[in-house]
Structure formats: structure tokens, C-alpha cells
Design a protein around this motif. Sequence first.
Motif, short mmCIF file in Angstrom:
data_model
loop_
_atom_site.label_atom_id
_atom_site.label_comp_id
_atom_site.label_asym_id
_atom_site.label_seq_id
_atom_site.Cartn_x
_atom_site.Cartn_y
_atom_site.Cartn_z
N ILE A 1 0.49 -1.12 0.16
CA ILE A 1 -0.06 -0.03 -0.09
C ILE A 1 1.00 1.43 0.12
CG2 ILE A 1 -1.98 -1.24 1.10
CD1 ILE A 1 -1.02 0.26 3.89
N GLY A 2 2.20 1.19 0.31
CA GLY A 2 3.09 2.44 0.36
C GLY A 2 3.58 2.72 -0.95
N THR A 3 4.15 3.73 -1.02
CA THR A 3 4.68 4.31 -2.23
C THR A 3 6.33 4.62 -2.25
OG1 THR A 3 4.15 6.69 -1.81
CG2 THR A 3 2.70 5.21 -3.20
N GLU A 4 6.93 4.00 -0.89
CA GLU A 4 8.16 4.20 -0.85
C GLU A 4 9.26 3.35 -1.51
OE1 GLU A 4 11.10 4.81 3.31
OE2 GLU A 4 9.24 3.59 3.50
N SER A 5 10.34 3.85 -1.90
CA SER A 5 11.11 3.21 -2.90
C SER A 5 12.08 2.19 -2.07
CB SER A 5 12.40 4.08 -3.55
OG SER A 5 13.06 4.90 -2.58
N GLU A 6 12.69 1.29 -2.66
CA GLU A 6 13.56 0.31 -2.06
C GLU A 6 14.74 1.06 -1.40
OE1 GLU A 6 14.63 -2.32 -4.99
OE2 GLU A 6 12.74 -3.05 -5.33
N ALA A 7 15.26 2.06 -1.97
CA ALA A 7 16.52 2.55 -1.39
C ALA A 7 16.10 3.31 -0.27
CB ALA A 7 17.30 3.46 -2.54
N GLY A 8 15.02 4.15 -0.25
CA GLY A 8 14.55 5.05 0.77
C GLY A 8 14.05 4.21 2.13
N PHE A 9 13.57 3.10 1.83
CA PHE A 9 13.28 1.96 2.75
C PHE A 9 14.47 1.59 3.48
CE2 PHE A 9 12.35 -1.74 5.07
CZ PHE A 9 11.23 -1.45 5.78
N ALA A 10 15.48 1.25 2.66
CA ALA A 10 16.92 0.55 3.09
C ALA A 10 17.37 1.61 4.05
CB ALA A 10 17.64 0.29 1.97
N ARG A 11 17.59 2.82 3.58
CA ARG A 11 18.09 3.86 4.25
C ARG A 11 17.35 4.24 5.77
NH1 ARG A 11 18.58 6.70 -0.56
NH2 ARG A 11 16.62 7.67 -0.06
N ARG A 12 16.30 4.06 5.68
CA ARG A 12 15.29 4.14 7.03
C ARG A 12 15.60 2.89 8.00
NH1 ARG A 12 10.14 5.41 7.91
NH2 ARG A 12 9.48 3.86 6.41
N ALA A 13 15.73 1.95 7.45
CA ALA A 13 15.82 0.53 8.32
C ALA A 13 17.09 0.27 8.41
CB ALA A 13 15.18 -0.39 7.18
#
Length: 123
Positions: free
Chosen positions: A94-106
Motif C-alpha cells: 500500500i505504500g509508495t516508498e522506494s527500495e533505497a529509501g526504505f533501506a536507508r530508514r531501516a
Amino acid sequence: MQRYELDAWLGDDHGLTEEQLSDLLWQADEIELAYPDPDDEDERTAALTVAYRIISGEEGVVEELARARAQAKAAEIRALAGLKRAAIIQVSGIGTESEAGFARRANVDRMAVRSWLGKRGKH
């Protein structure tokens, strides 16, 4: 480590004999060799603390460390399961986050995120 540095680290009420102090100083030197990087301060301190506790005759040190490691491993497993599910929801669901963006946050590698999404081999 110099003897005066060890004395400063221990403080006045350490309760060690001269022989135990010599053993601990030797351990401190070995620890410095094992963890030479300035960023390894936490590891050096933890190792020296354990050396002190064992040399001073404290019981149950190994068992306590084993429990702490098991708890940390269980916490890591739970956190990874949560991060994997969050990636599935927020990146490909349901989200629209990029793989790279999520990886940075995680605080994980993007390839880990890709594997969680089934886009790469198991991670």
C-alpha cells in the motif's frame, strides 16, 4: 595499557590482589590488540569488564553473557521480521516508498530489501 591507566579505570575499591592486577593488565593488553580500531571502544570496555569480573572471581559471568546474547538474537529476529513485513507493505504494497529509501530508514542494504520483496535470492 599502562598500570596507572588500569588503576584509574578500576578505581580504589577494586579488591584485586597484585597477581590479579597483573593478570588483568595482561588481559587489557591482549584486548587492545584484539580491538585496535578507535571505534572499538565499546568492545574493548565490554571485554575488559568481563576480564575483571572473571579475574575477581565473580560467578555466573558466562551464563549471564549467554542469556544476553540469546535475548539480543531473539530481538534481532523479531526486528528483522517486522522490517521485512514493513518493506512488503510500504514498498510493494500500500505504500509508495522506494527500495533505497526504505533501506536507508531501516539501516539495511538495498539488496536485503529486494530479497524481502522476492526480487532477489533469500537474505
